[in-house]
Design a protein around this motif. Structure first.
Motif, mmCIF file in Angstrom:
data_model
loop_
_atom_site.group_PDB
_atom_site.id
_atom_site.type_symbol
_atom_site.label_atom_id
_atom_site.label_comp_id
_atom_site.label_asym_id
_atom_site.label_seq_id
_atom_site.Cartn_x
_atom_site.Cartn_y
_atom_site.Cartn_z
ATOM 1 N N LEU A 99 6.817 47.071 43.487
ATOM 2 C CA LEU A 99 7.383 45.985 43.438
ATOM 3 C C LEU A 99 7.276 45.301 42.140
ATOM 4 O O LEU A 99 7.966 44.460 41.454
ATOM 5 N N ILE A 100 6.152 45.483 41.462
ATOM 6 C CA ILE A 100 5.633 44.729 40.361
ATOM 7 C C ILE A 100 6.603 45.390 39.138
ATOM 8 O O ILE A 100 7.264 44.749 38.478
ATOM 9 N N GLN A 101 6.830 46.723 39.137
ATOM 10 C CA GLN A 101 7.615 47.336 38.157
ATOM 11 C C GLN A 101 9.025 47.070 38.204
ATOM 12 O O GLN A 101 9.661 46.700 37.360
ATOM 13 N N ALA A 102 9.607 46.988 39.715
ATOM 14 C CA ALA A 102 11.134 46.439 39.611
ATOM 15 C C ALA A 102 11.099 45.090 39.109
ATOM 16 O O ALA A 102 12.063 44.804 38.553
ATOM 17 N N GLY A 103 10.084 44.144 39.446
ATOM 18 C CA GLY A 103 10.037 42.829 39.343
ATOM 19 C C GLY A 103 10.104 42.537 37.662
ATOM 20 O O GLY A 103 10.818 41.640 37.335
ATOM 21 N N ALA A 104 9.307 43.376 37.179
ATOM 22 C CA ALA A 104 9.323 43.292 35.606
ATOM 23 C C ALA A 104 10.430 43.597 35.109
ATOM 24 O O ALA A 104 10.958 42.829 34.055
ATOM 25 N N ALA A 105 11.158 44.733 35.393
ATOM 26 C CA ALA A 105 12.520 45.160 34.844
ATOM 27 C C ALA A 105 13.662 44.174 35.015
ATOM 28 O O ALA A 105 14.373 43.886 34.091
ATOM 29 N N LEU A 106 13.616 43.519 36.296
ATOM 30 C CA LEU A 106 14.659 42.755 36.666
ATOM 31 C C LEU A 106 14.443 41.146 35.988
ATOM 32 O O LEU A 106 15.380 40.634 35.132
ATOM 33 N N ASP A 108 20.864 45.428 28.106
ATOM 34 C CA ASP A 108 21.705 46.026 28.758
ATOM 35 C C ASP A 108 20.729 47.058 29.736
ATOM 36 O O ASP A 108 20.515 47.958 28.876
ATOM 37 N N HIS A 109 20.852 47.046 30.884
ATOM 38 C CA HIS A 109 20.214 47.996 31.632
ATOM 39 C C HIS A 109 20.624 49.284 31.620
ATOM 40 O O HIS A 109 19.938 50.322 31.801
ATOM 41 N N LEU A 110 21.820 49.569 31.262
ATOM 42 C CA LEU A 110 22.646 50.527 31.205
ATOM 43 C C LEU A 110 22.410 51.403 29.868
ATOM 44 O O LEU A 110 22.555 52.705 29.811
ATOM 45 N N ARG A 111 22.295 50.766 28.914
ATOM 46 C CA ARG A 111 22.217 51.345 27.467
ATOM 47 C C ARG A 111 20.741 51.204 26.682
ATOM 48 O O ARG A 111 20.678 51.526 25.637
ATOM 49 N N GLN A 112 19.770 50.404 27.529
ATOM 50 C CA GLN A 112 18.566 50.105 26.830
ATOM 51 C C GLN A 112 17.325 50.685 27.830
ATOM 52 O O GLN A 112 17.240 50.672 29.132
ATOM 53 N N TYR A 113 16.245 51.233 27.164
ATOM 54 C CA TYR A 113 15.223 51.509 28.012
ATOM 55 C C TYR A 113 14.472 50.376 28.500
ATOM 56 O O TYR A 113 14.546 49.426 28.095
ATOM 57 N N ILE A 114 13.619 50.659 29.677
ATOM 58 C CA ILE A 114 12.920 49.501 30.123
ATOM 59 C C ILE A 114 11.607 49.196 29.161
ATOM 60 O O ILE A 114 11.383 48.107 29.108
ATOM 61 N N SER A 115 11.161 50.062 28.768
ATOM 62 C CA SER A 115 10.111 50.160 27.650
ATOM 63 C C SER A 115 10.492 48.779 26.357
ATOM 64 O O SER A 115 9.586 48.142 25.829
ATOM 65 N N GLU A 116 11.902 48.571 26.252
ATOM 66 C CA GLU A 116 12.264 47.788 25.299
ATOM 67 C C GLU A 116 11.775 46.399 25.766
ATOM 68 O O GLU A 116 11.644 45.442 24.985
ATOM 69 N N THR A 159 9.790 39.177 25.803
ATOM 70 C CA THR A 159 9.118 39.529 27.194
ATOM 71 C C THR A 159 7.902 40.491 27.267
ATOM 72 O O THR A 159 7.440 41.134 28.040
ATOM 73 N N GLY A 160 7.724 41.077 25.843
ATOM 74 C CA GLY A 160 6.635 42.099 25.338
ATOM 75 C C GLY A 160 5.120 41.807 26.208
ATOM 76 O O GLY A 160 4.842 42.943 27.109
ATOM 77 N N PRO A 161 4.562 40.936 26.098
ATOM 78 C CA PRO A 161 3.346 40.706 26.652
ATOM 79 C C PRO A 161 3.302 40.707 28.170
ATOM 80 O O PRO A 161 2.356 41.509 28.720
ATOM 81 N N ALA A 162 4.081 40.056 28.628
ATOM 82 C CA ALA A 162 4.217 40.081 30.354
ATOM 83 C C ALA A 162 4.627 41.220 30.718
ATOM 84 O O ALA A 162 4.018 41.824 31.954
ATOM 85 N N VAL A 163 5.717 41.924 30.120
ATOM 86 C CA VAL A 163 6.037 43.147 31.010
ATOM 87 C C VAL A 163 5.117 44.393 30.618
ATOM 88 O O VAL A 163 4.865 45.123 31.520
ATOM 89 N N SER A 164 4.428 44.549 29.429
ATOM 90 C CA SER A 164 3.300 45.284 29.134
ATOM 91 C C SER A 164 2.293 45.148 30.126
ATOM 92 O O SER A 164 1.651 46.305 30.829
ATOM 93 N N LEU A 165 2.058 44.080 30.389
ATOM 94 C CA LEU A 165 0.777 43.599 31.352
ATOM 95 C C LEU A 165 1.112 44.145 33.020
ATOM 96 O O LEU A 165 0.529 44.778 33.716
#
Length: 203
Positions: A14-21, A31-39, A47-53
Motif C-alpha cells: 500500500l505504501i509503495q503503490a500510494g507513493a507511486a500514485l 508519465d507512468h508509462l515512460r518514466q521509472y518510479i525512481s524518478e 517529490t524526492g524526499p517523501a517518495v524516498s522515505l
C-alpha cells in the motif's frame, strides 16, 4: 506472528503503490508509462524526499515479511533460499530510497548514490524474480502448494520478461517496470494469503 507478517506485506504494498500514485500526481508532466518510479524519489525532484522515505518504509516492511515467512513455512533449504532472495528484493527497495538516483535518473554523469541505486535496485529485482521461481518449485511437491506454484510460474515469467525490457532505450520502459512491480506484488499477496492460513496449512 502470522497476523504481523500479513500486515507487513499489505502495508508495504500500500505504501509503495500510494507513493507511486501520489508522487506521479505531484510531479509535473510525469508519465507512468515512460518514466521509472525512481524518478519520483530522485535528487532534485519535488517529490524526492517523501517518495524516498516511502521506499525505505515499504522496503523495510517487505524485508521483514519475507524473513518472517522463513519461520512460518516448513523448514527446507530451497524455501529458506527463496525467502532470502525475496528479502533481498525488499532490501533493494529500501536502499533505493537511501541511495537516490540523480534528477530524472540520468546516468550521463552519475553520482555514487545513483550508481548504488541502479546496482542495488537491479540486483533486488533479479533476486526477487529468482526467489519467486525457487519458492514456487519448492512448494510444487507439497499438498497445499500447487496453487502457489501456479502463481509463482505466472508471476515469475511475466516479471522476468518485463525485467528484460528495463532499458532506457525502450520507449515504454516505465510500463515494463510497472509490470515487474505488479507481478512481484501479486506474488507477495499470494504468499501473504497463505500465511493467513492456520499453522500446518501452508505446506
Amino acid at each position: 506472528m502470522r497476523t504481523i507478517a500479513f500486515a507487513c506485506a499489505l502495508l508495504s504494498l500500500l505504501i509503495q503503490a500510494g507513493a507511486a500514485l501520489a508522487g506521479g500526481l505531484a510531479y509535473p508532466g510525469y508519465d507512468h508509462l515512460r518514466q521509472y518510479i525512481s524518478e519520483l524519489g530522485a535528487t532534485g525532484a519535488n517529490t524526492g524526499p517523501a517518495v524516498s522515505l516511502a521506499f525505505m518504509a515499504s522496503g523495510a516492511l517487505l524485508t521483514g515479511f519475507w524473513l518472517m515467512c522463513a519461520g512460518l513455512f516448513p523448514k527446507s533449504p530451497p524455501l529458506l533460499v527463496g525467502f532470502g532472495l525475496n528479502a533481498l528484493n525488499g532490501l533493494g527497495l529500501f536502499f533505493g530510497g537511501v541511495f537516490r538516483c540523480d534528477f530524472q535518473c540520468s546516468m550521463a554523469s552519475p553520482s555514487k548514490a545513483a550508481m548504488l541505486h541502479e546496482l542495488l535496485g537491479g540486483l533486488g529485482y533479479l533476486a526477487g524474480i529468482i526467489g519467486v521461481f525457487v519458492i514456487g518449485l519448492a512448494m510444487r511437491s507439497r499438498p497445499a502448494g500447487r496453487g502457489l506454484f501456479n502463481v509463482a510460474l505466472g508471476c515469475g515469467v511475466l516479471a522476468a520478461v518485463a525485467f528484460g525490457l528495463l532499458d532506457p532505450a525502450i520507449e515504454f520502459d516505465g510500463a515494463a517496470q510497472r509490470v515487474v512491480e505488479l507481478s512481484l506484488a501479486v506474488w507477495t499477496v499470494a504468499v501473504a494469503l497463505c500465511v493467513r492460513r492456520p499453522a500446518g496449512a501452508v505446506g
